[in-house]
Design a protein around this motif. Sequence first.
Motif, mmCIF file in Angstrom:
data_model
loop_
_atom_site.group_PDB
_atom_site.id
_atom_site.type_symbol
_atom_site.label_atom_id
_atom_site.label_comp_id
_atom_site.label_asym_id
_atom_site.label_seq_id
_atom_site.Cartn_x
_atom_site.Cartn_y
_atom_site.Cartn_z
ATOM 1 N N PRO A 124 0.860 -1.148 -0.178
ATOM 2 C CA PRO A 124 0.170 0.055 -0.035
ATOM 3 C C PRO A 124 0.927 1.372 0.026
ATOM 4 O O PRO A 124 1.863 1.220 0.680
ATOM 5 N N ARG A 125 0.483 2.220 -0.720
ATOM 6 C CA ARG A 125 1.000 3.727 -0.624
ATOM 7 C C ARG A 125 0.619 4.550 0.530
ATOM 8 O O ARG A 125 -0.485 4.263 1.157
ATOM 9 N N TYR A 126 1.473 5.229 0.947
ATOM 10 C CA TYR A 126 1.283 6.147 2.107
ATOM 11 C C TYR A 126 0.428 7.329 1.628
ATOM 12 O O TYR A 126 0.670 7.780 0.581
ATOM 13 N N PRO A 149 -9.663 4.476 2.824
ATOM 14 C CA PRO A 149 -7.898 4.939 2.126
ATOM 15 C C PRO A 149 -8.206 4.099 0.854
ATOM 16 O O PRO A 149 -8.776 3.548 0.508
ATOM 17 N N GLY A 150 -7.088 4.797 0.451
ATOM 18 C CA GLY A 150 -6.638 4.236 -1.230
ATOM 19 C C GLY A 150 -6.372 2.769 -1.108
ATOM 20 O O GLY A 150 -6.291 2.095 -0.169
ATOM 21 N N TYR A 151 -6.199 2.240 -2.325
ATOM 22 C CA TYR A 151 -5.899 0.874 -2.548
ATOM 23 C C TYR A 151 -5.619 0.421 -4.046
ATOM 24 O O TYR A 151 -5.686 1.373 -4.792
ATOM 25 N N TRP A 152 -5.112 -0.665 -4.136
ATOM 26 C CA TRP A 152 -4.565 -1.207 -5.567
ATOM 27 C C TRP A 152 -5.826 -1.905 -6.365
ATOM 28 O O TRP A 152 -6.272 -2.714 -5.778
ATOM 29 N N ARG A 153 -6.105 -1.401 -7.257
ATOM 30 C CA ARG A 153 -7.166 -2.186 -8.075
ATOM 31 C C ARG A 153 -6.448 -2.808 -9.400
ATOM 32 O O ARG A 153 -5.419 -2.217 -9.806
ATOM 33 N N TRP A 154 -7.041 -3.819 -9.729
ATOM 34 C CA TRP A 154 -6.711 -4.331 -10.964
ATOM 35 C C TRP A 154 -7.092 -3.905 -11.983
ATOM 36 O O TRP A 154 -8.432 -3.622 -12.370
ATOM 37 N N TRP A 188 -3.185 2.411 -8.699
ATOM 38 C CA TRP A 188 -3.620 3.139 -7.463
ATOM 39 C C TRP A 188 -4.619 3.781 -7.524
ATOM 40 O O TRP A 188 -4.812 4.625 -8.291
ATOM 41 N N ALA A 189 -5.621 3.647 -6.573
ATOM 42 C CA ALA A 189 -7.095 4.454 -6.411
ATOM 43 C C ALA A 189 -6.826 5.063 -5.206
ATOM 44 O O ALA A 189 -6.912 4.645 -4.000
ATOM 45 N N GLY A 190 -6.780 6.564 -5.343
ATOM 46 C CA GLY A 190 -6.620 7.243 -3.987
ATOM 47 C C GLY A 190 -7.802 7.284 -3.182
ATOM 48 O O GLY A 190 -8.772 7.014 -3.446
ATOM 49 N N GLY A 191 -7.556 7.622 -1.845
ATOM 50 C CA GLY A 191 -8.598 7.484 -1.082
ATOM 51 C C GLY A 191 -9.534 8.754 -1.185
ATOM 52 O O GLY A 191 -9.472 9.665 -2.062
ATOM 53 N N TYR A 192 -10.768 8.559 -0.414
ATOM 54 C CA TYR A 192 -11.772 9.443 -0.827
ATOM 55 C C TYR A 192 -12.841 9.793 0.741
ATOM 56 O O TYR A 192 -12.566 8.561 1.283
ATOM 57 N N TRP A 193 -13.526 10.611 0.562
ATOM 58 C CA TRP A 193 -14.423 10.853 1.580
ATOM 59 C C TRP A 193 -15.779 10.010 1.176
ATOM 60 O O TRP A 193 -16.260 10.090 0.191
ATOM 61 N N VAL A 194 -16.384 9.500 2.408
ATOM 62 C CA VAL A 194 -17.678 8.672 2.126
ATOM 63 C C VAL A 194 -18.527 9.275 3.277
ATOM 64 O O VAL A 194 -17.996 9.290 4.386
ATOM 65 N N ARG A 195 -19.881 9.597 2.916
ATOM 66 C CA ARG A 195 -20.793 9.791 3.966
ATOM 67 C C ARG A 195 -20.842 9.083 4.887
ATOM 68 O O ARG A 195 -21.099 7.758 4.499
ATOM 69 N N TYR A 243 -9.889 -4.459 0.527
ATOM 70 C CA TYR A 243 -8.519 -5.219 0.564
ATOM 71 C C TYR A 243 -8.406 -6.407 -0.030
ATOM 72 O O TYR A 243 -9.314 -6.795 -0.973
ATOM 73 N N TRP A 244 -7.212 -6.737 -0.080
ATOM 74 C CA TRP A 244 -6.777 -7.981 -0.822
ATOM 75 C C TRP A 244 -6.454 -9.253 -0.105
ATOM 76 O O TRP A 244 -5.967 -9.194 1.019
ATOM 77 N N VAL A 245 -6.948 -10.420 -0.686
ATOM 78 C CA VAL A 245 -6.574 -11.720 0.232
ATOM 79 C C VAL A 245 -6.104 -12.615 -0.769
ATOM 80 O O VAL A 245 -6.503 -12.879 -1.933
ATOM 81 N N GLN A 246 -4.942 -13.225 -0.438
ATOM 82 C CA GLN A 246 -4.547 -14.447 -1.291
ATOM 83 C C GLN A 246 -5.059 -15.808 -0.896
ATOM 84 O O GLN A 246 -5.401 -16.119 0.325
ATOM 85 N N GLY A 247 -5.539 -16.405 -1.944
ATOM 86 C CA GLY A 247 -6.335 -17.719 -1.835
ATOM 87 C C GLY A 247 -5.594 -18.607 -2.600
ATOM 88 O O GLY A 247 -4.678 -18.784 -3.309
ATOM 89 N N HIS A 248 -6.623 -19.782 -2.825
ATOM 90 C CA HIS A 248 -6.101 -20.955 -3.862
ATOM 91 C C HIS A 248 -5.985 -20.476 -5.188
ATOM 92 O O HIS A 248 -5.034 -20.992 -5.912
#
Length: 109
Positions: free
Chosen positions: A44-46, A60-65, A74-81, A92-97
């Motif tokens: 993740p980026r700071y 917060p921002g996150y990496w999108r594919w 990178w998708a930067g962070g943003y405000w949500v009501r 978030y990302w999760v590693q699986g099979h």
Amino acid sequence: MNSLPLKLALLAGLGLTFAGVTYAPPATAQVAIGVGIGVAPPAPRYERVPPPRMGYVWAPGYWRWDGRYRRHVWAGGYWVRARPGYHYRPAYWVQGHGGWRFHQGYWGR
């Protein structure tokens, strides 16, 4: 016979009928989309979180594919009501099979 009150009543009735037909309450359903890929997301980026805003939560921002370019973007962070009674869960990302799976941010109780 004075027909002005009758005309006003009919006009008000038509206005209420039209307003009732065109009103659409806000949707409350949530959609979840998962993406599975074989490439791990970068670290993740700071991001500097802006000062708090009344009635909003920072997502917060996150990496999108990006499938078109076959890389993470990178998708930067943003405000949500804010939603009273809920807590925002960031993306978030999760590693699986089958590789890495992305989970979109959502509101949870």
